[in-house]
Write a protein that holds these residues in place. Structure first.
Motif, PDB file in Angstrom:
ATOM      1  N   SER A 283      -5.550   5.061   4.733  1.00  0.00           N
ATOM      2  CA  SER A 283      -4.279   5.035   3.187  1.00  0.00           C
ATOM      3  C   SER A 283      -5.275   5.786   1.902  1.00  0.00           C
ATOM      4  O   SER A 283      -4.003   7.031   1.489  1.00  0.00           O
ATOM      5  N   TYR A 284      -6.361   6.055   2.377  1.00  0.00           N
ATOM      6  CA  TYR A 284      -7.164   7.212   1.374  1.00  0.00           C
ATOM      7  C   TYR A 284      -6.842   8.634   1.654  1.00  0.00           C
ATOM      8  O   TYR A 284      -6.761   9.445   0.742  1.00  0.00           O
ATOM      9  N   ARG A 285      -6.963   8.697   3.275  1.00  0.00           N
ATOM     10  CA  ARG A 285      -6.849   9.767   3.384  1.00  0.00           C
ATOM     11  C   ARG A 285      -5.368  10.562   3.509  1.00  0.00           C
ATOM     12  O   ARG A 285      -5.137  12.356   2.661  1.00  0.00           O
ATOM     13  N   SER A 286      -4.518   9.979   2.942  1.00  0.00           N
ATOM     14  CA  SER A 286      -2.885  10.277   2.925  1.00  0.00           C
ATOM     15  C   SER A 286      -2.571  10.129   1.640  1.00  0.00           C
ATOM     16  O   SER A 286      -1.489   8.604   1.838  1.00  0.00           O
ATOM     17  N   PHE A 287      -3.167  10.116   0.289  1.00  0.00           N
ATOM     18  CA  PHE A 287      -2.202  10.097  -0.781  1.00  0.00           C
ATOM     19  C   PHE A 287      -2.319   8.225  -1.748  1.00  0.00           C
ATOM     20  O   PHE A 287      -1.893   8.706  -2.632  1.00  0.00           O
ATOM     21  N   GLN A 288      -2.935   7.278  -0.851  1.00  0.00           N
ATOM     22  CA  GLN A 288      -3.285   6.057  -1.289  1.00  0.00           C
ATOM     23  C   GLN A 288      -1.014   5.736  -1.223  1.00  0.00           C
ATOM     24  O   GLN A 288      -1.130   5.247  -2.304  1.00  0.00           O
ATOM     25  N   MET A 289      -0.288   6.387  -1.003  1.00  0.00           N
ATOM     26  CA  MET A 289       0.257   6.245  -0.909  1.00  0.00           C
ATOM     27  C   MET A 289       1.102   5.411   0.236  1.00  0.00           C
ATOM     28  O   MET A 289       0.832   5.663   1.651  1.00  0.00           O
ATOM     29  N   SER A 290       2.056   3.828  -0.566  1.00  0.00           N
ATOM     30  CA  SER A 290       2.800   3.240   0.503  1.00  0.00           C
ATOM     31  C   SER A 290       4.111   3.421   1.123  1.00  0.00           C
ATOM     32  O   SER A 290       4.842   3.519   0.142  1.00  0.00           O
ATOM     33  N   SER A 291       4.384   3.080   2.416  1.00  0.00           N
ATOM     34  CA  SER A 291       6.021   3.180   2.354  1.00  0.00           C
ATOM     35  C   SER A 291       7.027   1.926   2.669  1.00  0.00           C
ATOM     36  O   SER A 291       7.575   1.497   3.513  1.00  0.00           O
ATOM     37  N   ASP A 292       5.731   0.851   2.184  1.00  0.00           N
ATOM     38  CA  ASP A 292       6.473  -0.436   2.111  1.00  0.00           C
ATOM     39  C   ASP A 292       7.405  -0.795   1.851  1.00  0.00           C
ATOM     40  O   ASP A 292       7.495  -0.568   0.191  1.00  0.00           O
ATOM     41  N   HIS A 293       8.530  -0.802   2.027  1.00  0.00           N
ATOM     42  CA  HIS A 293       9.392  -1.314   1.455  1.00  0.00           C
ATOM     43  C   HIS A 293      10.236  -3.075   0.712  1.00  0.00           C
ATOM     44  O   HIS A 293      11.084  -3.332  -0.142  1.00  0.00           O
ATOM     45  N   GLU A 294       9.448  -4.175   0.680  1.00  0.00           N
ATOM     46  CA  GLU A 294       9.404  -4.730   0.366  1.00  0.00           C
ATOM     47  C   GLU A 294       9.546  -4.396  -0.642  1.00  0.00           C
ATOM     48  O   GLU A 294       9.248  -4.109  -2.041  1.00  0.00           O
TER      49      GLU A 294
END
Ligand SMILES: Cc1ncc(COP(=O)(O)O)c(C=O)c1O
Length: 396
Positions: free
Chosen positions: A221-232
């Motif tokens: 997560s830290y490596r990549s913007f702390q961005m999630s694609s979780d669609h819930e």
């Protein structure tokens, strides 16, 4: 070139008209083809090559997860954050290292606490570590100097007793073994660097390895913007991405991973060549008084990243004169490292002074890293050795 010739510092011709560094990469045709091949594909940044390289490194060191990032420094940065280090926490590390090691604490607002080293292995002294532990100590960051593994069992025992996270700075030590096993699967995290002087290269690059699923998730997560694609809750919004914290763009690329995979295939060949060159130094420098060669513990098999000798009082000139004389030969010897407690940042911000840590200081006055890289020919090696003999004879 004869051993009786005048060294360059006294007016002779330099041993290397074009120069040689203390370290450097070896890249063959297969690596070049693999890189070019990626350039024709859809993914040139983080894609399937990165995933494959991560799996291969995890497999190689025996860890469950590997997370590729842009450098060893980036790996240390996110490891400190993933470990949950923060303001008021103390992190014990070695002063004989590159600044990025201690910065893993600084980036997280924690305090770097130096402990002295063992003079033989040049690695953290477990007894000195014990003396530096307080109720605020949260983590240890041992560094495997030159590729020689630290006293892993003793340090893990201390970590266990005091409930500390251990972040192994293994940037020098991909391919080194401790008690027969490759290092990298020890708790809690370890990281490698793929800078050109390191054991394999991807130009710039680094990797964190861990067996802990939660740490792996945080690191990714830290490596990549702390961005999630979780669609819930956003099932009808396929574009949805949620920023969950302050992350970074430390994404490694498929171009680098293609090079890294081919380099990893060659790591045993590189180790063999490094071992041969070290053995040659041991034999060919044996008759010069005042040179101490690295000590190796029984339980370890280092993949030598550096060949750091000590120039002691019996050598015919000082360490400074020796370095200047080698530079006159265009031989890029270096000193690893100016200890961290000598640097303005650690003095001004963290209150250290250059008089502290006597074992480190004594070693710092004597260390010199000689050229060691897998692409080095026997002829180049002979020229380095001859130059050392000439310099010793000149100052005799
Ligand atoms: C011990 C150590 N840690 C960390 C690093 C940082 O690695 P990188 O250059 O990949 O950022 C280095 C690099 O020289 C290093 O020697």
């Amino acid at each position: 070139m004869s051993r009786n010739q005048t060294p360059a510092i006294a007016g002779g011709d330099p041993a290397f008209p074009e120069g040689i560094g203390y370290g450097g990469q070896s890249i063959g045709e297969a690596e070049k083809e693999a890189v070019l091949d990626v350039l024709d594909r859809d993914y040139i940044t983080r894609g399937p090559e990165v995933e494959a390289f991560e799996e291969e490194i995890a497999d190689f060191v025996g860890a469950d997860h590997a997370i590729a990032v842009t450098s060893g420094t980036a790996a240390l940065h996110i490891a400190g954050l993933a470990a949950g280090l923060g303001s008021g926490d103390e992190v014990i590390t070695t002063p004989l290292t590159f600044t990025a090691t201690a910065n893993a604490a600084c980036h997280a607002d924690a305090e770097p606490v130096f402990a002295d080293i063992k003079p033989d292995t040049r690695n953290l002294d477990p007894e000195a570590v014990r003396e530096r532990i307080t109720e605020d100590t949260k983590a240890l960051i041992p560094m495997h100097y030159a590729g020689q593994p630290c006293a892993i069992d003793e340090l893990l025992e201390i970590a266990d007793e005091h409930d500390l996270t251990v972040i192994w700075d293994a940037c020098h030590a991909l391919g080194s073994r401790y008690d027969g096993d490759r290092i990298g699967s020890e708790s809690d995290m370890a990281m490698f660097s793929f800078h050109p002087v390191k054991n394999i290269t991807t130009a710039e690059g680094g990797m964190v390895v861990t067996n802990d699923d939660d740490l792996a998730e945080r690191l990714r997560s830290y490596r990549s913007f702390q961005m999630s694609s979780d669609h819930e809750g956003h099932e009808n919004e396929p574009w949805y991405q949620a920023t969950e914290g302050v992350g970074f763009n430390y994404n490694f690329t498929d171009i680098q991973a293609a090079l890294g995979r081919m380099q990893l295939d060659r790591i045993e060949e590189f180790k063999e060549r490094r071992d041969e060159l070290v053995e040659r130094y041991e034999t060919k420098l044996d008759d010069i008084g005042g040179i101490e060669i690295p000590t190796v513990k029984d339980s370890v098999d280092p993949m030598w990243h550096l060949y750091a000798i000590e120039i002691d009082e019996a050598f015919p000139c000082s360490r400074g004169e020796f370095v200047r004389a080698m530079h006159a030969e265009n031989i890029g010897v270096q000193v690893h490292y100016v200890p961290l407690h000598h640097h303005p940042h650690f003095q001004e911000v963290h209150g250290y002074s250059a008089e502290q840590f006597p074992v480190t200081n004594r070693l710092y006055d004597r260390l010199v890293s000689l050229p060691l890289h897998p692409g080095m020919s026997d002829e180049d090696h002979d020229r380095v050795v001859t130059a050392i003999h000439q310099i010793a004879a000149h100052y005799q």
